[in-house]
Design a protein around this motif. Structure first.
Motif, PDB file in Angstrom:
ATOM      1  N   PRO A 133       0.922  -1.357   0.173  1.00  0.00           N
ATOM      2  CA  PRO A 133       0.123   0.013   0.028  1.00  0.00           C
ATOM      3  C   PRO A 133       0.817   1.430  -0.095  1.00  0.00           C
ATOM      4  CG  PRO A 133      -0.143  -0.870   2.141  1.00  0.00           C
ATOM      5  CD  PRO A 133       0.741  -1.939   1.318  1.00  0.00           C
ATOM      6  N   PRO A 134       0.547   2.412  -0.552  1.00  0.00           N
ATOM      7  CA  PRO A 134       1.363   3.421  -0.812  1.00  0.00           C
ATOM      8  C   PRO A 134       1.230   4.069   0.684  1.00  0.00           C
ATOM      9  CG  PRO A 134      -0.996   3.851  -1.593  1.00  0.00           C
ATOM     10  CD  PRO A 134      -0.954   2.152  -1.481  1.00  0.00           C
ATOM     11  N   PRO A 135       2.366   4.578   1.073  1.00  0.00           N
ATOM     12  CA  PRO A 135       2.596   5.251   2.401  1.00  0.00           C
ATOM     13  C   PRO A 135       1.556   6.378   2.684  1.00  0.00           C
ATOM     14  CG  PRO A 135       4.120   5.894   0.782  1.00  0.00           C
ATOM     15  CD  PRO A 135       3.560   4.786  -0.007  1.00  0.00           C
ATOM     16  N   VAL A 136       0.980   6.204   3.682  1.00  0.00           N
ATOM     17  CA  VAL A 136      -0.121   7.217   4.290  1.00  0.00           C
ATOM     18  C   VAL A 136       0.726   8.445   4.573  1.00  0.00           C
ATOM     19  CG1 VAL A 136      -1.873   7.593   5.984  1.00  0.00           C
ATOM     20  CG2 VAL A 136      -1.544   5.227   4.980  1.00  0.00           C
ATOM     21  N   ALA A 137       0.230   9.666   4.216  1.00  0.00           N
ATOM     22  CA  ALA A 137       0.811  11.155   4.185  1.00  0.00           C
ATOM     23  C   ALA A 137       0.430  11.163   5.606  1.00  0.00           C
ATOM     24  CB  ALA A 137       0.404  11.850   3.498  1.00  0.00           C
ATOM     25  N   PRO A 138       1.444  11.718   6.518  1.00  0.00           N
ATOM     26  CA  PRO A 138       1.050  12.312   7.774  1.00  0.00           C
ATOM     27  C   PRO A 138      -0.009  13.602   7.837  1.00  0.00           C
ATOM     28  CG  PRO A 138       3.253  13.141   7.032  1.00  0.00           C
ATOM     29  CD  PRO A 138       2.703  11.990   6.146  1.00  0.00           C
ATOM     30  N   SER A 139      -1.063  13.106   8.481  1.00  0.00           N
ATOM     31  CA  SER A 139      -2.218  14.222   8.652  1.00  0.00           C
ATOM     32  C   SER A 139      -1.648  15.492   9.301  1.00  0.00           C
ATOM     33  CB  SER A 139      -3.302  13.687   9.487  1.00  0.00           C
ATOM     34  OG  SER A 139      -2.881  13.349  10.663  1.00  0.00           O
ATOM     35  N   ALA A 140      -2.212  16.492   8.589  1.00  0.00           N
ATOM     36  CA  ALA A 140      -1.954  17.932   9.354  1.00  0.00           C
ATOM     37  C   ALA A 140      -2.306  17.711  10.577  1.00  0.00           C
ATOM     38  CB  ALA A 140      -2.439  18.918   8.309  1.00  0.00           C
ATOM     39  N   PRO A 141      -1.423  18.717  11.426  1.00  0.00           N
ATOM     40  CA  PRO A 141      -1.784  18.621  12.940  1.00  0.00           C
ATOM     41  C   PRO A 141      -3.021  19.466  13.049  1.00  0.00           C
ATOM     42  CG  PRO A 141       0.040  20.079  12.531  1.00  0.00           C
ATOM     43  CD  PRO A 141      -0.237  19.377  11.106  1.00  0.00           C
ATOM     44  N   ALA A 142      -3.669  19.073  14.060  1.00  0.00           N
ATOM     45  CA  ALA A 142      -5.304  19.854  14.067  1.00  0.00           C
ATOM     46  C   ALA A 142      -5.010  21.354  14.494  1.00  0.00           C
ATOM     47  CB  ALA A 142      -6.118  19.068  15.152  1.00  0.00           C
TER      48      ALA A 142
END
Length: 224
Positions: A76-85
C-alpha cells in the motif's frame, strides 16, 4: 530427389520424439505409492517397493503439483501524515444589549438603547405643582391662609422669565430579546429603502448605521 527423401526419413523420428515429449509434459505425471506391512502389523507408506518379508500393496496416484505462486500484492502507498489539528479558537461574545421602547406624551413610540427616554422641559404645574412666581419665598403666606407654602428659590430650577419647571423623560420599557431582534431587522430594511434616494453624505451615515445593526444582529440575535 533421392537426397530429399533421405532427409525426410531422418527428420521423421525427431519430429515424433518431440511430439511425444510435448505430450508427456502436458499429461499429468503419476507416482506409485507402496503400502507396506511388517511382521508386527505396522503399516507404512513409501514410494519404493517394500522390503522382503513385508506385505505390499501399490497404487498409482497423481503426483502432487505445487500450486501456482500467488501474484505479489503491491505494498500500500505510504500514508501521508495528517496535518496537525489547529489549536482551539476561543471566541468571546459580548452579552446582548438591551433595547427599550419609549412613549412620548403624544403616544409616539420609539426605541432607546439606555432606557432613559428623551428629556423635555415641562412647567411644574403640569406635574401637579401650583403655579408660583420666582420671587415667592417661605413665609409669604403668613396672614394669608389661602396661600400655599412654596419651596425656597434656591431649591427650584427656575427658568428665566418662564416660571418654574423641570426636566422629565419619556417612560420606557425593555423589549423581549426576540422583539428587539425584529426591531433591528425592521430598522435595517428602512435604511436600505432610504439608501436609494439619499445623497452621498447621507449614504455614508446609513452605511455606518447598517454596519452597527449587522454587528449587533450577529452578536445578539445569532445571525442576520
Amino acid at each position: 530427389m533421392r537426397h530429399a527423401a533421405a532427409f525426410a526419413a531422418c527428420l521423421l523420428p525427431l519430429i515424433a520424439d518431440g511430439a511425444w515429449a510435448q505430450a508427456a509434459q502436458k499429461a499429468p505425471a503419476t507416482v506409485t505409492v507402496y503400502r507396506c506391512t511388517n511382521a508386527a502389523g505396522k503399516v507404512s507408506l513409501q514410494d519404493a517397493p517394500c522390503a522382503k518379508g513385508q506385505g505390499q500393496q501399490s497404487r498409482e496416484m497423481l503426483r502432487p503439483v505445487d500450486a501456482p505462486a500467488r501474484p505479489a500484492v503491491p505494498a500500500p502507498p505510504p500514508v501521508a501524515p495528517s496535518a496537525p489539528a489547529p489549536p482551539p479558537r476561543t471566541v468571546y461574545l459580548a452579552p446582548p444589549r438591551p433595547m427599550y421602547e419609549c412613549i412620548t406624551p403624544e403616544g409616539k413610540r420609539y426605541t432607546s438603547d439606555d432606557g432613559r427616554g428623551n428629556p423635555r422641559w415641562v412647567p411644574l404645574w403640569t406635574l401637579g405643582y401650583p403655579a408660583v412666581r420666582p420671587h415667592s419665598v417661605l413665609g409669604d403666606n403668613i396672614g394669608h391662609p389661602d396661600k400655599v407654602v412654596r419651596p425656597p428659590h434656591r431649591d427650584v430650577n427656575w427658568p428665566v422669565a418662564t416660571g418654574g419647571g423641570t426636566w422629565v423623560r419619556d417612560d420606557c420599557a425593555m423589549l423581549p430579546p426576540r422583539e428587539a431582534c425584529a426591531r433591528l431587522r425592521d430598522r435595517r430594511s428602512e435604511l436600505r429603502t432610504r439608501f436609494f434616494n439619499a445623497q452621498e453624505k447621507e449614504r455614508d451615515a446609513l452605511r455606518g448605521e447598517e454596519r452597527d445593526i449587522n454587528a449587533r444582529l450577529d452578536n445578539d440575535c445569532g445571525g442576520r
